[in-house]
Design a protein around this motif. Sequence first.
Motif, PDB file in Angstrom:
ATOM      1  N   ILE A 185     -26.462   8.835 -30.782  1.00 55.37           N
ATOM      2  CA  ILE A 185     -25.606   7.677 -31.627  1.00 55.37           C
ATOM      3  C   ILE A 185     -24.665   8.628 -32.514  1.00 55.37           C
ATOM      4  N   LEU A 186     -23.454   8.033 -32.643  1.00 57.41           N
ATOM      5  CA  LEU A 186     -22.522   8.564 -33.411  1.00 57.41           C
ATOM      6  C   LEU A 186     -21.919   7.472 -34.314  1.00 57.41           C
ATOM      7  N   SER A 187     -22.292   7.249 -35.327  1.00 64.88           N
ATOM      8  CA  SER A 187     -22.026   6.323 -36.405  1.00 64.88           C
ATOM      9  C   SER A 187     -20.999   6.361 -37.372  1.00 64.88           C
ATOM     10  N   TRP A 197     -14.549  14.923 -25.665  1.00 68.69           N
ATOM     11  CA  TRP A 197     -15.711  15.938 -25.373  1.00 68.69           C
ATOM     12  C   TRP A 197     -16.866  15.652 -26.050  1.00 68.69           C
ATOM     13  N   VAL A 198     -16.703  15.111 -27.289  1.00 68.32           N
ATOM     14  CA  VAL A 198     -18.057  14.493 -27.885  1.00 68.32           C
ATOM     15  C   VAL A 198     -18.777  13.401 -27.131  1.00 68.32           C
ATOM     16  N   LEU A 199     -17.861  12.503 -26.784  1.00 71.50           N
ATOM     17  CA  LEU A 199     -18.309  11.391 -26.205  1.00 71.50           C
ATOM     18  C   LEU A 199     -18.953  11.878 -24.849  1.00 71.50           C
ATOM     19  N   GLU A 200     -18.406  12.648 -23.961  1.00 67.73           N
ATOM     20  CA  GLU A 200     -18.900  13.309 -22.784  1.00 67.73           C
ATOM     21  C   GLU A 200     -20.177  13.925 -22.926  1.00 67.73           C
ATOM     22  N   GLN A 201     -20.185  14.691 -24.010  1.00 66.71           N
ATOM     23  CA  GLN A 201     -21.464  15.374 -24.111  1.00 66.71           C
ATOM     24  C   GLN A 201     -22.612  14.309 -24.433  1.00 66.71           C
ATOM     25  N   PHE A 211     -10.721   2.629 -27.659  1.00 66.49           N
ATOM     26  CA  PHE A 211     -11.955   3.326 -27.356  1.00 66.49           C
ATOM     27  C   PHE A 211     -12.358   2.766 -25.996  1.00 66.49           C
ATOM     28  N   VAL A 212     -12.020   1.487 -25.535  1.00 61.66           N
ATOM     29  CA  VAL A 212     -12.237   0.801 -24.409  1.00 61.66           C
ATOM     30  C   VAL A 212     -11.481   1.803 -23.245  1.00 61.66           C
ATOM     31  N   GLY A 213     -10.431   2.204 -23.501  1.00 65.03           N
ATOM     32  CA  GLY A 213      -9.788   3.039 -22.518  1.00 65.03           C
ATOM     33  C   GLY A 213     -10.302   4.283 -22.472  1.00 65.03           C
ATOM     34  N   LEU A 214     -10.876   5.089 -23.336  1.00 62.59           N
ATOM     35  CA  LEU A 214     -11.683   6.136 -23.421  1.00 62.59           C
ATOM     36  C   LEU A 214     -12.629   6.284 -22.402  1.00 62.59           C
TER      37      LEU A 214
END
Length: 210
Positions: free
Chosen positions: A91-93, A104-108, A162-165
Motif C-alpha cells: 500500500i502507498l497511501s 520505479w516505486v509502483l513497479e517495485q 496515474f491511469v497512464g502510468l
Amino acid sequence: MSEAARTDTGARVDLLVIAEMVEPATRVLDVGCGDGVLLELLATTRGCDARGIELSREGVNASVSRGLAVIQGDADIDLADYPDNSFDYVILSQTIQATRRPKWVLEQMLRVGSHAVVSFPNFGFWRMRLELLMKGRMPRTENLPYSWHDTPNIHFCTIRDFVGLVDEVGAQIDQAVALNGYGQKVRFNWPWSVWNLVGEQAVFLLSRKG
C-alpha cells in the motif's frame, strides 16, 4: 500526507476505502505508513499481518507505540530489498506524489506484492484548476495546504496521469474509487475524464497482468 475527508466517527474516508479493498487475514506492507493509523485499522478490523516502512523517525516511533511492526526506510530505495511476492498487498497511501521515482516505486510494489493499493490527491480536481486559473498561483486547498516552496509533493499528478502510468508499467486496474470534495464516492460508471474533474482523491487497487 493530507487532512483528508473524515466520517462522523473521525476515521479518514480514504483509509476506510483502502481497508475495504484488502482481503482479511492477508500479509500487508504499508509504504510510508506515517503514524500507523492505516496499519492499525487493517490489523484490528481485517486481521491482517500488517507491517510498515516509514521515512520519519517520528512516524516510526508513533507506529511502534501502537504495537505495530514498522521500520525506518525510504520507499525510493529500500523496496528493492524485499523479495518477489513477499506480501499480498503493498500500500502507498497519499505518498506517491512525494516519491522521487514514482514509476520505479509502483513497479517495485507490483513485484513485492500480489496487489498494489495506491491513493493520492488528484491535481486535476476542479477546485485546483479554478484556483490556478483565477489566481495564477499554485493551488492550496484544505487537503493540500502546503506552499509551493515547502511542499513534500514533488510529482503532482491527475487521475488520468496515474491511469497512464498504470498502463505504462503493465498493470491492470482491479478496482478504483474516486472521492469528491465531501469524501463521497464518485459514480463508478462515469468516464475517467469526469473522475479527473470531480474527484479530489483517488484510490486504485492494481495487480500484474497475466
